[in-house]
Design an enzyme around this catalytic site. Structure first.
Site, mmCIF file in Angstrom:
data_model
loop_
_atom_site.group_PDB
_atom_site.id
_atom_site.type_symbol
_atom_site.label_atom_id
_atom_site.label_comp_id
_atom_site.label_asym_id
_atom_site.label_seq_id
_atom_site.Cartn_x
_atom_site.Cartn_y
_atom_site.Cartn_z
ATOM 1 N N ALA A 67 0.839 -1.197 0.000
ATOM 2 C CA ALA A 67 0.000 0.000 0.000
ATOM 3 C C ALA A 67 0.869 1.240 0.000
ATOM 4 C CB ALA A 67 -0.917 0.004 1.215
ATOM 5 N N GLY A 113 0.343 -5.287 0.587
ATOM 6 C CA GLY A 113 -0.824 -5.374 -0.269
ATOM 7 C C GLY A 113 -0.544 -6.073 -1.579
ATOM 8 N N GLU A 116 -0.829 -9.643 -0.830
ATOM 9 C CA GLU A 116 -2.243 -9.964 -0.665
ATOM 10 C C GLU A 116 -2.951 -10.066 -2.015
ATOM 11 O OE1 GLU A 116 -3.826 -8.203 3.419
ATOM 12 O OE2 GLU A 116 -2.646 -6.718 2.312
ATOM 13 N N GLU A 136 3.804 -5.559 7.348
ATOM 14 C CA GLU A 136 2.983 -4.527 7.987
ATOM 15 C C GLU A 136 3.247 -4.400 9.484
ATOM 16 O OE1 GLU A 136 0.438 -5.727 4.379
ATOM 17 O OE2 GLU A 136 1.893 -6.639 5.732
#
Length: 262
Positions: A67, A113, A116, A136
């Site tokens: 992200a 992300g 993911e 994270e």
């Protein structure tokens, strides 16, 4: 066919290969809200196209570094952050349930992300020098777009806990041994490996692919007897398709089938 976006590139070739390229190379293709919206739009657009397989990759040698913290909202209000990640989760859910077979073509960084996103794809391949992880925790947060749930289903609970709680980076060989990656570029160049995987999918029957994905995904979330019933019902439907007739006839006559998605 190609469609213009600001943060991604979408192209569909005549043979049915759709490629979505994350196109923010200055940020290592980090995911921001705009990119998430455009990815969702691209998935909806592809439902209207005659694509047979979807490849997700990044621009200039990196898949997605996670992200984009620099573009995150300044507010730390819990309800606002929860709403934001629920919106982002729509993208990951749509990608996971997308009716086409999906391939994550991982080069360079695939973190947070980005990891993911890759978790939502059916097949994950990588260059030997790819770097993968969910770091994270080092920022005081946790994977928030399904990473705490999907990763454990891919690599097992113990390894997922270790990856998430320690926040380390892993090389492609390690992630292949964990079962996260299906293949790693080696003797073949990465582009040749990707071409081979795509051609395998292009040779498969589209209707059966869609049914198989749905039954596997929904059955995994259900009691065994319910999943087996879904399997039986889907098989009954598929035997009535032209693709099944073509596949069975090709088997009997010792020829290569030509599936049309009908």
């Amino acid at each position: 066919m190609s469609t213009e976006y600001e943060t991604i590139e979408l192209a569909v070739s005549d043979d049915g290969r759709a490629t979505v390229t994350l196109d923010r190379p200055d940020s290592l293709n980090a995911l921001d809200d705009r990119m998430a919206e455009e990815l969702l739009d691209a998935l909806e657009t592809l439902r209207e196209e005659s694509a047979r397989v979807l490849v997700l990759r990044g621009r200039d040698g990196n898949f997605c570094a996670g992200a984009d913290i620099g573009t995150s909202p300044e507010t730390t209000a819990p309800h606002e952050q929860t709403r934001r990640f629920r919106r982002l989760r729509r993208l990951f859910d749509r990608l996971e349930s997308f009716p086409l077979p999906t391939v994550a073509a991982i080069e360079g960084y695939c973190l947070g992300g980005g990891c993911e996103l890759a978790c939502c794809c059916d097949t994950r391949i990588a260059t030997a020098d790819a770097t993968i992880g969910v770091p994270e925790i080092t920022l005081g947060v946790i994977p928030a777009c399904g990473g705490t749930q999907r990763l454990s289903r891919l690599v097992g609970l113990s390894r997922a806990r270790d990856m998430i709680l320690r926040g380390k980076h892993y090389d492609a060989a390690t992630m292949h041994s964990y079962g996260f990656l299906h293949e790693v570029g080696g003797d073949r160049s990465f582009e040749v490996l990707l071409k081979d995987v795509v051609e395998e999918y292009l040779a498969r029957p589209p209707v059966a692919i869609e049914f198989a994905k749905r039954v596997v995904n929904k059955g995994y979330e259900s009691p065994l007897d319910a999943g087996l019933e879904m399997e039986a019902l889907a098989t009954g439907v598929l035997f009535g398709t032209e693709d099944a007739e073509e596949g069975l006839d090709a088997f009997r006559t010792n020829r290569t089938p030509e599936f049309r998605g009908e």
